[in-house]
Enzyme design. Structure first.
Site, short mmCIF file in Angstrom:
data_model
loop_
_atom_site.label_atom_id
_atom_site.label_comp_id
_atom_site.label_asym_id
_atom_site.label_seq_id
_atom_site.Cartn_x
_atom_site.Cartn_y
_atom_site.Cartn_z
N CYS A 216 19.68 10.75 51.29
CA CYS A 216 18.72 9.95 52.05
C CYS A 216 17.39 10.69 52.00
CB CYS A 216 19.20 9.73 53.48
SG CYS A 216 19.58 11.25 54.39
N ARG B 204 11.38 2.38 50.95
CA ARG B 204 11.28 3.79 50.58
C ARG B 204 11.96 4.04 49.25
NH1 ARG B 204 12.96 7.80 55.25
NH2 ARG B 204 11.94 9.31 53.87
#
Length: 272
Positions: free
Chosen positions: A236, A180
């Protein structure tokens, strides 16, 4: 007690203490009610449940990310309702996701000024594996009194990140998986990628494969490069698993890291 992580053995010995409150934080980003269903089926005796979306986050808006921080006063009322009193009650949070959700509550309580909080090492699975009891009974509490003493300097917004991320003494940490971070995949947010200048410290590196925390020396080694930074900003996808890295930084005795609460889900909301 000041240790931010407790063993199942410690909790079993203190489960009946009047000043200990246990909070079940199990949750699934894919199945939003799964954690609550698991709690109703089996939980640590006397534990209460707090839901990530309903209790530990605010409603989602156009910007601000997928899990905006909860309103402090509303959260304080919920904490008091399950028997937590400021600066007095020892709170133990647990999940079954390598601290992903328990660390959110750990961080939030300290953000609200309550230092007496720890996460259960290994979570619910280790508790069961070590043979400790579980229950399906509904827990009842004598209401506590929770007063907010907010630490606003612990949080930064997108404008602060933009202004500070490229400064030489600032370390911007992306807590998501390497895939990611590199933008190779994005299972949740509408745009893949990462904030320019960020370095990748995958949150799952804080624990071993059983969900237990790696030793303190390993946590210190993990953040060796952080010692040169004057400021550390952690993010995050939506401000949840970043808290696992904030827990790790705390274990490594790295002072004053900050949370970009909106995280990538907030950042990319301005790119569309």
């Amino acid at each position: 007690m000041t240790d931010p992580i407790v063993s199942p053995q410690w909790l079993s010995q203190h489960l009946e203490d009047s000043d200990v409150v246990v909070i079940d934080c199990r949750f699934s980003l894919a199945e939003l009610e799964l954690g609550h269903q698991q709690y109703r089926t089996r939980h640590i005796p006397g534990a209460f449940y707090l839901h990530l979306n309903r209790d530990l986050s605010s409603p989602v808006g156009k910007h601000g990310g997928r899990h905006p921080l909860p309103n402090p006063d509303k959260l304080a009322k919920k904490l008091a309702a399950v028997g937590i009193t400021s600066s007095q009650t020892q709170v133990i949070a647990y999940d079954d996701s390598r601290f992903a959700f328990a660390s959110r509550l750990w961080w939030l309580l300290r953000y609200l000024g309550h230092e007496k909080v720890a996460v259960l090492d290994g979570g619910f699975s280790r508790w069961q594996e070590e043979g400790y009891p579980t229950s399906s009974d509904r827990s009842t509490a004598k209401p506590g009194k929770f007063e907010v003493n907010l630490q606003p300097e612990w949080v930064v917004d997108i404008e602060t990140v933009k202004a500070r991320k490229d400064l030489p003494q600032v370390m911007l940490v992306d807590s998501r998986s390497p895939e990611r971070y590199r933008g190779e995949t994005e299972p949740i947010d509408p745009i893949a990628g990462s904030i320019p200048g960020a370095v990748n410290y995958f949150w799952q590196g804080v624990t071993d494969e059983t969900g237990s925390a790696k030793p303190t020396d390993a946590q210190r080694d993990r953040w060796q490069e952080a010692s040169a930074a004057d400021e550390i900003i952690v993010y995050c996808g939506s401000g949840i698993t970043a808290c696992v890295n904030l827990l790790s930084l705390h274990l490594a005795q790295v002072e004053n890291p900050k949370l970009y609460a909106g995280s990538w889900s907030d950042w990319c909301s301005y790119l569309r």
